[in-house]
Write a protein that holds these residues in place. Structure first.
Motif, PDB file in Angstrom:
ATOM      1  N   MET A 212       0.655  -1.085   0.038  1.00 40.38           N
ATOM      2  CA  MET A 212      -0.157   0.149   0.118  1.00 40.38           C
ATOM      3  C   MET A 212       0.765   1.200  -0.076  1.00 40.38           C
ATOM      4  O   MET A 212       0.429   2.182  -0.492  1.00 40.38           O
ATOM      5  N   VAL A 213       2.074   1.256   0.614  1.00 45.56           N
ATOM      6  CA  VAL A 213       2.762   2.501   0.763  1.00 45.56           C
ATOM      7  C   VAL A 213       3.468   2.763  -0.667  1.00 45.56           C
ATOM      8  O   VAL A 213       4.144   3.817  -1.032  1.00 45.56           O
ATOM      9  N   LEU A 214       3.704   1.538  -1.453  1.00 45.70           N
ATOM     10  CA  LEU A 214       4.406   1.654  -2.657  1.00 45.70           C
ATOM     11  C   LEU A 214       3.897   2.767  -3.663  1.00 45.70           C
ATOM     12  O   LEU A 214       4.415   3.080  -4.389  1.00 45.70           O
ATOM     13  N   PHE A 215       2.413   2.709  -3.711  1.00 49.53           N
ATOM     14  CA  PHE A 215       1.734   3.274  -4.830  1.00 49.53           C
ATOM     15  C   PHE A 215       2.156   4.789  -4.432  1.00 49.53           C
ATOM     16  O   PHE A 215       2.321   5.715  -5.409  1.00 49.53           O
ATOM     17  N   PRO A 216       2.131   5.556  -3.326  1.00 46.62           N
ATOM     18  CA  PRO A 216       2.312   6.834  -3.006  1.00 46.62           C
ATOM     19  C   PRO A 216       3.678   7.075  -3.418  1.00 46.62           C
ATOM     20  O   PRO A 216       4.102   8.184  -4.025  1.00 46.62           O
ATOM     21  N   ILE A 217       4.634   6.132  -3.106  1.00 46.35           N
ATOM     22  CA  ILE A 217       6.050   6.337  -3.489  1.00 46.35           C
ATOM     23  C   ILE A 217       6.216   6.617  -4.964  1.00 46.35           C
ATOM     24  O   ILE A 217       7.036   7.518  -5.352  1.00 46.35           O
ATOM     25  N   ILE A 218       5.638   5.555  -5.712  1.00 46.29           N
ATOM     26  CA  ILE A 218       5.592   5.785  -7.086  1.00 46.29           C
ATOM     27  C   ILE A 218       5.019   6.883  -7.802  1.00 46.29           C
ATOM     28  O   ILE A 218       5.471   7.435  -8.539  1.00 46.29           O
ATOM     29  N   GLY A 219       4.006   7.383  -7.117  1.00 46.82           N
ATOM     30  CA  GLY A 219       3.394   8.593  -7.640  1.00 46.82           C
ATOM     31  C   GLY A 219       4.206   9.712  -7.311  1.00 46.82           C
ATOM     32  O   GLY A 219       4.269  10.750  -8.093  1.00 46.82           O
ATOM     33  N   LEU A 220       4.879   9.815  -6.282  1.00 47.25           N
ATOM     34  CA  LEU A 220       5.876  10.834  -5.739  1.00 47.25           C
ATOM     35  C   LEU A 220       6.946  11.079  -7.039  1.00 47.25           C
ATOM     36  O   LEU A 220       7.495  12.038  -7.129  1.00 47.25           O
ATOM     37  N   LEU A 221       7.630   9.944  -7.266  1.00 47.58           N
ATOM     38  CA  LEU A 221       8.778   9.813  -7.943  1.00 47.58           C
ATOM     39  C   LEU A 221       8.359  10.078  -9.366  1.00 47.58           C
ATOM     40  O   LEU A 221       9.089  10.800 -10.071  1.00 47.58           O
ATOM     41  N   LEU A 222       7.049   9.822  -9.971  1.00 48.90           N
ATOM     42  CA  LEU A 222       6.587   9.999 -11.187  1.00 48.90           C
ATOM     43  C   LEU A 222       6.469  11.842 -11.105  1.00 48.90           C
ATOM     44  O   LEU A 222       6.682  12.364 -12.373  1.00 48.90           O
ATOM     45  N   TRP A 223       5.864  12.457 -10.147  1.00 51.30           N
ATOM     46  CA  TRP A 223       5.706  13.842 -10.143  1.00 51.30           C
ATOM     47  C   TRP A 223       7.014  14.321 -10.152  1.00 51.30           C
ATOM     48  O   TRP A 223       7.150  15.453 -10.793  1.00 51.30           O
ATOM     49  N   ILE A 224       8.062  14.082  -9.446  1.00 47.92           N
ATOM     50  CA  ILE A 224       9.248  14.417  -9.585  1.00 47.92           C
ATOM     51  C   ILE A 224       9.903  14.543 -10.833  1.00 47.92           C
ATOM     52  O   ILE A 224      10.555  15.321 -11.793  1.00 47.92           O
ATOM     53  N   ALA A 225       9.766  13.209 -11.455  1.00 44.04           N
ATOM     54  CA  ALA A 225      10.195  13.069 -12.958  1.00 44.04           C
ATOM     55  C   ALA A 225       9.643  14.016 -13.852  1.00 44.04           C
ATOM     56  O   ALA A 225      10.273  14.633 -14.682  1.00 44.04           O
ATOM     57  N   PHE A 226       8.362  14.195 -13.695  1.00 43.03           N
ATOM     58  CA  PHE A 226       7.499  15.062 -14.575  1.00 43.03           C
ATOM     59  C   PHE A 226       8.085  16.488 -14.473  1.00 43.03           C
ATOM     60  O   PHE A 226       8.367  17.241 -15.403  1.00 43.03           O
ATOM     61  N   LEU A 227       8.335  16.806 -13.012  1.00 42.09           N
ATOM     62  CA  LEU A 227       8.777  18.253 -13.021  1.00 42.09           C
ATOM     63  C   LEU A 227      10.093  18.640 -13.428  1.00 42.09           C
ATOM     64  O   LEU A 227      10.503  19.597 -13.991  1.00 42.09           O
TER      65      LEU A 227
END
Length: 124
Positions: free
Chosen positions: A1-16
């Motif tokens: 469950m904790v993995l999905f927010p971490i992946i989302g955060l990493l995707l957001w950082i990669a997008f920025l």
């Protein structure tokens, strides 16, 4: 469950980071184009400056003769400060609280502390 927010955060950082990279590239290309468009004006201006520098200056007109102006005397020399003798040094000039009354107060405090220390030492 904790993995999905971490992946989302990493995707957001990669997008920025990607957006920053694209904006930096566009900015650098724009500055390069702007510099290249402005370059001919700079070249023309530098040639005009060179041509002006090669022309001799116009001859100076003779000035009408003026009466000599007498020189004003300079200010009188300042007197050197009086020498400071070690015996005439007064520390109250620097630290106003170091007055004779303050020194007496500190001496009394030191005497009281010394008496208390001696009393504690004599008990041993």
């Amino acid at each position: 469950m904790v993995l999905f927010p971490i992946i989302g955060l990493l995707l957001w950082i990669a997008f920025l980071a990607g957006v920053m990279l694209i904006c930096g590239t566009i900015w650098a290309l724009g500055k390069t184009v702007w510099w290249s468009l402005d370059l001919p004006d700079k070249l023309d201006n530098s040639q005009a400056v060179r041509s002006r520098a090669q022309t001799p200056p116009p001859p100076l007109r003779p000035q009408p003769h003026k009466a000599p102006v007498p020189e004003r005397p300079g200010p009188p020399p300042k007197a050197p400060p009086p020498p400071v003798r070690p015996d005439s040094y007064d520390s109250s000039d620097i630290w106003p609280k170091w007055t004779p009354a303050h020194r007496q107060y500190k001496a009394r405090e030191l005497a009281i502390w010394q008496e208390q220390f001696d009393a504690l030492k004599s008990r041993e």
